[in-house]
Scaffold this motif. Structure first.
Motif, PDB file in Angstrom:
ATOM      1  N   MET A   1       0.837  -1.187   0.000  1.00  0.00           N
ATOM      2  CA  MET A   1       0.000   0.000   0.000  1.00  0.00           C
ATOM      3  C   MET A   1       0.883   1.252   0.000  1.00  0.00           C
ATOM      4  O   MET A   1       1.858   1.341   0.718  1.00  0.00           O
ATOM      5  CB  MET A   1      -0.897  -0.008   1.233  1.00  0.00           C
ATOM      6  CG  MET A   1      -1.903   1.096   1.241  1.00  0.00           C
ATOM      7  SD  MET A   1      -3.049   0.871   2.615  1.00  0.00           S
ATOM      8  CE  MET A   1      -3.433   2.537   2.932  1.00  0.00           C
ATOM      9  N   VAL A   2       0.525   2.221  -0.809  1.00  0.00           N
ATOM     10  CA  VAL A   2       1.305   3.440  -0.957  1.00  0.00           C
ATOM     11  C   VAL A   2       0.790   4.504   0.007  1.00  0.00           C
ATOM     12  O   VAL A   2      -0.407   4.742   0.104  1.00  0.00           O
ATOM     13  CB  VAL A   2       1.209   3.956  -2.411  1.00  0.00           C
ATOM     14  CG1 VAL A   2       1.940   5.267  -2.564  1.00  0.00           C
ATOM     15  CG2 VAL A   2       1.738   2.928  -3.380  1.00  0.00           C
ATOM     16  N   ASN A   3       1.706   5.121   0.731  1.00  0.00           N
ATOM     17  CA  ASN A   3       1.332   6.232   1.602  1.00  0.00           C
ATOM     18  C   ASN A   3       1.176   7.487   0.764  1.00  0.00           C
ATOM     19  O   ASN A   3       2.057   7.833  -0.017  1.00  0.00           O
ATOM     20  CB  ASN A   3       2.397   6.462   2.670  1.00  0.00           C
ATOM     21  CG  ASN A   3       2.397   5.382   3.713  1.00  0.00           C
ATOM     22  OD1 ASN A   3       1.398   4.705   3.913  1.00  0.00           O
ATOM     23  ND2 ASN A   3       3.517   5.202   4.382  1.00  0.00           N
ATOM     24  N   LEU A   4       0.054   8.165   0.936  1.00  0.00           N
ATOM     25  CA  LEU A   4      -0.167   9.412   0.221  1.00  0.00           C
ATOM     26  C   LEU A   4       0.584  10.538   0.918  1.00  0.00           C
ATOM     27  O   LEU A   4       0.684  10.563   2.141  1.00  0.00           O
ATOM     28  CB  LEU A   4      -1.663   9.733   0.154  1.00  0.00           C
ATOM     29  CG  LEU A   4      -2.499   8.784  -0.702  1.00  0.00           C
ATOM     30  CD1 LEU A   4      -3.975   9.170  -0.623  1.00  0.00           C
ATOM     31  CD2 LEU A   4      -2.035   8.793  -2.144  1.00  0.00           C
ATOM     32  N   ILE A   5       1.099  11.448   0.126  1.00  0.00           N
ATOM     33  CA  ILE A   5       1.855  12.587   0.641  1.00  0.00           C
ATOM     34  C   ILE A   5       0.930  13.798   0.638  1.00  0.00           C
ATOM     35  O   ILE A   5       0.499  14.245  -0.428  1.00  0.00           O
ATOM     36  CB  ILE A   5       3.098  12.855  -0.244  1.00  0.00           C
ATOM     37  CG1 ILE A   5       3.993  11.624  -0.283  1.00  0.00           C
ATOM     38  CG2 ILE A   5       3.837  14.086   0.237  1.00  0.00           C
ATOM     39  CD1 ILE A   5       5.058  11.673  -1.354  1.00  0.00           C
ATOM     40  N   LEU A  68       7.716  11.116  -8.470  1.00  0.00           N
ATOM     41  CA  LEU A  68       7.208  10.157  -7.493  1.00  0.00           C
ATOM     42  C   LEU A  68       6.293  10.854  -6.480  1.00  0.00           C
ATOM     43  O   LEU A  68       5.196  10.371  -6.182  1.00  0.00           O
ATOM     44  CB  LEU A  68       8.361   9.447  -6.776  1.00  0.00           C
ATOM     45  CG  LEU A  68       7.950   8.390  -5.765  1.00  0.00           C
ATOM     46  CD1 LEU A  68       7.389   7.160  -6.478  1.00  0.00           C
ATOM     47  CD2 LEU A  68       9.123   7.988  -4.899  1.00  0.00           C
ATOM     48  N   LYS A  69       6.735  11.999  -5.976  1.00  0.00           N
ATOM     49  CA  LYS A  69       5.932  12.734  -5.000  1.00  0.00           C
ATOM     50  C   LYS A  69       4.603  13.179  -5.605  1.00  0.00           C
ATOM     51  O   LYS A  69       3.557  13.058  -4.968  1.00  0.00           O
ATOM     52  CB  LYS A  69       6.702  13.948  -4.468  1.00  0.00           C
ATOM     53  CG  LYS A  69       7.778  13.568  -3.489  1.00  0.00           C
ATOM     54  CD  LYS A  69       8.525  14.759  -2.989  1.00  0.00           C
ATOM     55  CE  LYS A  69       9.600  14.303  -2.014  1.00  0.00           C
ATOM     56  NZ  LYS A  69      10.368  15.407  -1.487  1.00  0.00           N
ATOM     57  N   LEU A  70       4.639  13.679  -6.825  1.00  0.00           N
ATOM     58  CA  LEU A  70       3.411  14.141  -7.460  1.00  0.00           C
ATOM     59  C   LEU A  70       2.464  12.979  -7.760  1.00  0.00           C
ATOM     60  O   LEU A  70       1.248  13.134  -7.703  1.00  0.00           O
ATOM     61  CB  LEU A  70       3.716  14.930  -8.739  1.00  0.00           C
ATOM     62  CG  LEU A  70       4.319  16.317  -8.517  1.00  0.00           C
ATOM     63  CD1 LEU A  70       4.734  16.942  -9.843  1.00  0.00           C
ATOM     64  CD2 LEU A  70       3.346  17.226  -7.783  1.00  0.00           C
ATOM     65  N   SER A  71       3.025  11.813  -8.049  1.00  0.00           N
ATOM     66  CA  SER A  71       2.169  10.657  -8.341  1.00  0.00           C
ATOM     67  C   SER A  71       1.551  10.073  -7.071  1.00  0.00           C
ATOM     68  O   SER A  71       0.569   9.345  -7.139  1.00  0.00           O
ATOM     69  CB  SER A  71       2.949   9.579  -9.096  1.00  0.00           C
ATOM     70  OG  SER A  71       3.899   8.962  -8.254  1.00  0.00           O
TER      71      SER A  71
END
Length: 159
Positions: A1-5, A68-71
Motif C-alpha cells: 500500500m502506498v502512503n499518500l503525501i 514520485l511525490k506528485l504521483s
C-alpha cells in the motif's frame, strides 16, 4: 500500500513548476554541456565532462523524486473544508506561547513546502504534530530541545 503525501495546492504547483524547469531548461542545457565537454578529447581527465555528468545525475534524480511525490500526493484544498475550529493539515494557526506571551502564526504544510522563515511548518514537525487535532482555546504542549513549551491556540483559519 502506498502512503499518500499531503500537499497544498500551492505546494503541488511549486513542484510542477520545478519539474517543468528541470525537464525543459536544465536537462537540455546539461546535455549541451556534456556534448561540448566530449569535444575536448580524453574523458578520463576531462573535469568539465565529469562535472556535467554529475550535474546530470543530480538533475535526473530530482526529476524522479518530484515525479514520485506528485504521483503519490493527496492535494488538500483547505478552503473547501468547513472550519470547525480544529487544527488540520493546511490550516493557519495563531498560537500564544504561555511562558513568554509571544504570539506566532503558522500554516501547516507538506514537507516540500515548509519554510520556517515564511511561517510554513511541516506536517511532520514537532509543532505541527502537537497542534493537529486540537481546537481553539486548547493548550498544546510541544516538546522542544529546551523542554516542553505550552501554547494556547488562539485562532484557526482555513485559507
Amino acid at each position: 500500500m502506498v502512503n499518500l503525501i499531503p500537499m497544498t495546492i500551492r505546494g503541488a504547483k511549486k513542484l510542477r513548476k520545478e519539474l517543468e524547469q528541470l525537464k525543459n531548461k536544465k536537462r537540455p542545457r546539461i546535455i549541451i554541456e556534456i556534448a561540448k565537454a566530449r569535444e575536448h578529447g580524453d574523458l578520463k581527465e576531462n573535469a568539465e565532462y565529469h562535472s556535467a555528468r554529475e550535474e546530470q545525475s543530480f538533475c535526473e534524480g530530482r526529476i524522479k523524486e518530484i515525479e514520485l511525490k506528485l504521483s503519490h500526493c493527496q492535494i488538500i484544498d483547505i478552503t473547501k473544508i468547513p472550519n470547525d475550529g480544529r487544527v488540520v493539515f493546511g490550516s493557519t494557526v495563531t498560537v500564544l506561547n504561555i511562558k513568554n506571551n509571544e504570539i506566532f502564526t503558522y500554516q501547516i504544510v507538506g514537507d516540500d513546502e515548509s519554510d520556517f522563515k515564511k511561517n510554513l511548518i511541516s506536517i511532520n514537525s514537532p509543532m505541527s504534530r502537537g497542534l493537529i487535532g486540537k481546537n481553539i482555546n486548547t493548550i498544546a504542549t510541544i516538546l522542544t530541545p529546551s523542554g516542553n513549551v505550552e501554547y494556547k491556540i488562539l485562532k484557526v483559519d482555513y485559507v
